[in-house]
Write a protein that holds these residues in place. Structure first.
Motif, PDB file in Angstrom:
ATOM      1  N   GLY A 197       0.848  -1.182   0.000  1.00  0.00           N
ATOM      2  CA  GLY A 197       0.000   0.000   0.000  1.00  0.00           C
ATOM      3  C   GLY A 197       0.883   1.231   0.000  1.00  0.00           C
ATOM      4  O   GLY A 197       1.715   1.391   0.904  1.00  0.00           O
ATOM      5  N   GLU A 198       0.743   2.074  -1.009  1.00  0.00           N
ATOM      6  CA  GLU A 198       1.545   3.287  -1.110  1.00  0.00           C
ATOM      7  C   GLU A 198       0.654   4.500  -0.852  1.00  0.00           C
ATOM      8  O   GLU A 198      -0.342   4.707  -1.546  1.00  0.00           O
ATOM      9  CB  GLU A 198       2.192   3.404  -2.497  1.00  0.00           C
ATOM     10  CG  GLU A 198       3.111   4.620  -2.629  1.00  0.00           C
ATOM     11  CD  GLU A 198       3.723   4.735  -4.020  1.00  0.00           C
ATOM     12  OE1 GLU A 198       4.772   5.381  -4.158  1.00  0.00           O
ATOM     13  OE2 GLU A 198       3.124   4.175  -4.975  1.00  0.00           O
ATOM     14  N   TYR A 199       1.030   5.284   0.149  1.00  0.00           N
ATOM     15  CA  TYR A 199       0.271   6.478   0.515  1.00  0.00           C
ATOM     16  C   TYR A 199       1.222   7.658   0.617  1.00  0.00           C
ATOM     17  O   TYR A 199       2.449   7.504   0.514  1.00  0.00           O
ATOM     18  CB  TYR A 199      -0.462   6.255   1.847  1.00  0.00           C
ATOM     19  CG  TYR A 199      -1.704   5.408   1.694  1.00  0.00           C
ATOM     20  CD1 TYR A 199      -2.973   5.963   1.799  1.00  0.00           C
ATOM     21  CD2 TYR A 199      -1.615   4.047   1.433  1.00  0.00           C
ATOM     22  CE1 TYR A 199      -4.122   5.196   1.645  1.00  0.00           C
ATOM     23  CE2 TYR A 199      -2.755   3.269   1.269  1.00  0.00           C
ATOM     24  CZ  TYR A 199      -4.002   3.855   1.375  1.00  0.00           C
ATOM     25  OH  TYR A 199      -5.127   3.096   1.211  1.00  0.00           O
ATOM     26  N   ALA A 200       0.655   8.840   0.825  1.00  0.00           N
ATOM     27  CA  ALA A 200       1.491  10.039   0.897  1.00  0.00           C
ATOM     28  C   ALA A 200       0.925  11.021   1.906  1.00  0.00           C
ATOM     29  O   ALA A 200      -0.288  11.050   2.173  1.00  0.00           O
ATOM     30  CB  ALA A 200       1.597  10.702  -0.479  1.00  0.00           C
ATOM     31  N   ILE A 201       1.820  11.808   2.476  1.00  0.00           N
ATOM     32  CA  ILE A 201       1.445  12.955   3.298  1.00  0.00           C
ATOM     33  C   ILE A 201       2.227  14.158   2.780  1.00  0.00           C
ATOM     34  O   ILE A 201       3.250  13.999   2.109  1.00  0.00           O
ATOM     35  CB  ILE A 201       1.769  12.736   4.792  1.00  0.00           C
ATOM     36  CG1 ILE A 201       3.271  12.460   4.987  1.00  0.00           C
ATOM     37  CG2 ILE A 201       0.921  11.619   5.382  1.00  0.00           C
ATOM     38  CD1 ILE A 201       3.712  12.436   6.438  1.00  0.00           C
ATOM     39  N   ASN A 202       1.738  15.351   3.039  1.00  0.00           N
ATOM     40  CA  ASN A 202       2.516  16.534   2.692  1.00  0.00           C
ATOM     41  C   ASN A 202       2.781  17.366   3.938  1.00  0.00           C
ATOM     42  O   ASN A 202       1.989  17.373   4.887  1.00  0.00           O
ATOM     43  CB  ASN A 202       1.836  17.369   1.605  1.00  0.00           C
ATOM     44  CG  ASN A 202       0.552  17.997   2.075  1.00  0.00           C
ATOM     45  OD1 ASN A 202      -0.475  17.323   2.144  1.00  0.00           O
ATOM     46  ND2 ASN A 202       0.587  19.281   2.398  1.00  0.00           N
ATOM     47  N   ARG A 203       3.922  18.033   3.935  1.00  0.00           N
ATOM     48  CA  ARG A 203       4.355  18.841   5.076  1.00  0.00           C
ATOM     49  C   ARG A 203       5.100  20.059   4.555  1.00  0.00           C
ATOM     50  O   ARG A 203       5.920  19.945   3.630  1.00  0.00           O
ATOM     51  CB  ARG A 203       5.255  18.010   5.993  1.00  0.00           C
ATOM     52  CG  ARG A 203       5.685  18.720   7.274  1.00  0.00           C
ATOM     53  CD  ARG A 203       6.636  17.863   8.079  1.00  0.00           C
ATOM     54  NE  ARG A 203       7.046  18.524   9.299  1.00  0.00           N
ATOM     55  CZ  ARG A 203       8.204  18.337   9.915  1.00  0.00           C
ATOM     56  NH1 ARG A 203       9.073  17.478   9.404  1.00  0.00           N
ATOM     57  NH2 ARG A 203       8.496  18.975  11.026  1.00  0.00           N
ATOM     58  N   THR A 204       4.835  21.214   5.114  1.00  0.00           N
ATOM     59  CA  THR A 204       5.509  22.438   4.721  1.00  0.00           C
ATOM     60  C   THR A 204       6.782  22.615   5.542  1.00  0.00           C
ATOM     61  O   THR A 204       6.730  22.661   6.774  1.00  0.00           O
ATOM     62  CB  THR A 204       4.603  23.658   4.912  1.00  0.00           C
ATOM     63  OG1 THR A 204       3.418  23.491   4.118  1.00  0.00           O
ATOM     64  CG2 THR A 204       5.310  24.941   4.460  1.00  0.00           C
ATOM     65  N   ILE A 205       7.918  22.672   4.846  1.00  0.00           N
ATOM     66  CA  ILE A 205       9.225  22.836   5.490  1.00  0.00           C
ATOM     67  C   ILE A 205       9.908  24.047   4.892  1.00  0.00           C
ATOM     68  O   ILE A 205      10.130  24.104   3.681  1.00  0.00           O
ATOM     69  CB  ILE A 205      10.096  21.575   5.302  1.00  0.00           C
ATOM     70  CG1 ILE A 205       9.395  20.340   5.888  1.00  0.00           C
ATOM     71  CG2 ILE A 205      11.466  21.761   5.957  1.00  0.00           C
ATOM     72  CD1 ILE A 205      10.150  19.051   5.675  1.00  0.00           C
ATOM     73  N   ASN A 206      10.210  25.021   5.749  1.00  0.00           N
ATOM     74  CA  ASN A 206      10.857  26.269   5.303  1.00  0.00           C
ATOM     75  C   ASN A 206      10.094  26.912   4.147  1.00  0.00           C
ATOM     76  O   ASN A 206      10.674  27.384   3.161  1.00  0.00           O
ATOM     77  CB  ASN A 206      12.305  26.004   4.889  1.00  0.00           C
ATOM     78  CG  ASN A 206      13.161  25.518   6.044  1.00  0.00           C
ATOM     79  OD1 ASN A 206      12.952  25.929   7.189  1.00  0.00           O
ATOM     80  ND2 ASN A 206      14.099  24.632   5.762  1.00  0.00           N
ATOM     81  N   GLY A 207       8.772  26.896   4.272  1.00  0.00           N
ATOM     82  CA  GLY A 207       7.945  27.533   3.265  1.00  0.00           C
ATOM     83  C   GLY A 207       7.694  26.722   2.015  1.00  0.00           C
ATOM     84  O   GLY A 207       7.005  27.182   1.099  1.00  0.00           O
ATOM     85  N   ARG A 208       8.235  25.528   1.941  1.00  0.00           N
ATOM     86  CA  ARG A 208       8.072  24.692   0.750  1.00  0.00           C
ATOM     87  C   ARG A 208       7.229  23.465   1.086  1.00  0.00           C
ATOM     88  O   ARG A 208       7.460  22.790   2.099  1.00  0.00           O
ATOM     89  CB  ARG A 208       9.432  24.259   0.207  1.00  0.00           C
ATOM     90  CG  ARG A 208      10.323  25.421  -0.220  1.00  0.00           C
ATOM     91  CD  ARG A 208      11.636  24.934  -0.778  1.00  0.00           C
ATOM     92  NE  ARG A 208      11.447  24.146  -2.000  1.00  0.00           N
ATOM     93  CZ  ARG A 208      12.441  23.541  -2.649  1.00  0.00           C
ATOM     94  NH1 ARG A 208      13.692  23.636  -2.188  1.00  0.00           N
ATOM     95  NH2 ARG A 208      12.196  22.865  -3.744  1.00  0.00           N
TER      96      ARG A 208
END
Length: 207
Positions: free
Chosen positions: A175-186
């Protein structure tokens, strides 16, 4: 993931002796609906295969027929469920073999993986590394135990900084999943992988 087990015993009686006249394979045996499964047959005797009949959903009706023994039969299961695919191979006399195909619902699998992910994160947020590691397979435990311990005090802030889990793809054992996170504005994307272990239990493998 917490090591709980359940056992159910079934008595199986085999009346034939010696090897089966033909070997039947299906790939994959489980996956997400709509699931396309490929069935192939290999003879274990010198007698030629003259016909292959596939009752893919086990309802008594032949769905696909082939007279070329090298033909790979394909069938797409549109809805979730557990199907008993019956393949009848004719080599002089017919021989029938049954394979179980499991077709899962994508949203149900999302719920499963989200529960694993949330369980690990909740344990880390309250400082319980041991429980968090219970959601990981053995390879991941060795890799992440020191990471969890080193970042334990920052874990509540780290967990709060990334998005909810989102599906990328699901196959028979991955199972392939993803999360997103803002690091140094990116905005950055991080992939999360779940693997089905040999005991049939899904566990976190990489993140």
């Amino acid at each position: 993931p917490q090591g709980q087990t359940a056992t159910h015993s079934v008595t199986v009686t085999r009346t034939t002796s010696g090897p089966d006249p033909a070997e039947v394979r299906a790939e994959p045996l489980s996956g997400i609906a709509p699931l396309t499964v490929r069935f192939s047959v290999r003879s274990n005797t010198a007698q030629a295969i003259t016909r292959i009949d596939l009752d893919a959903d086990g309802n008594g009706t032949v769905d696909v027929t082939a007279t070329d023994p090298n033909t790979v039969l394909s069938y797409t299961y549109p809805t979730p469920g557990v199907y008993q695919a019956r393949i009848t191979v004719t080599q002089g006399s017919p021989f029938t073999q049954t394979l179980v195909v499991g077709v899962n619902d994508a949203q149900t699998m999302d719920q499963l993986f989200t529960a694993l992910w949330t369980g690990m994160n909740n344990a880390l947020a309250r400082g319980d590394v041991t429980t968090a590691l219970g959601y990981l397979n053995e390879s991941a435990k060795r890799k992440y135990q020191r990471v969890f311990t080193a970042l334990l005090l920052q874990m509540p802030q780290i967990i709060a900084s990334y998005s909810s889990l989102r599906r990328v793809s699901i196959s028979e054992n991955i199972g392939e999943y993803a999360i997103n996170r803002t690091i140094n504005g990116r905005n950055k994307i991080f992939l999360i992988y779940f693997l089905k272990d040999a005991d049939g239990v899904w566990r976190l493998d990489a993140m």
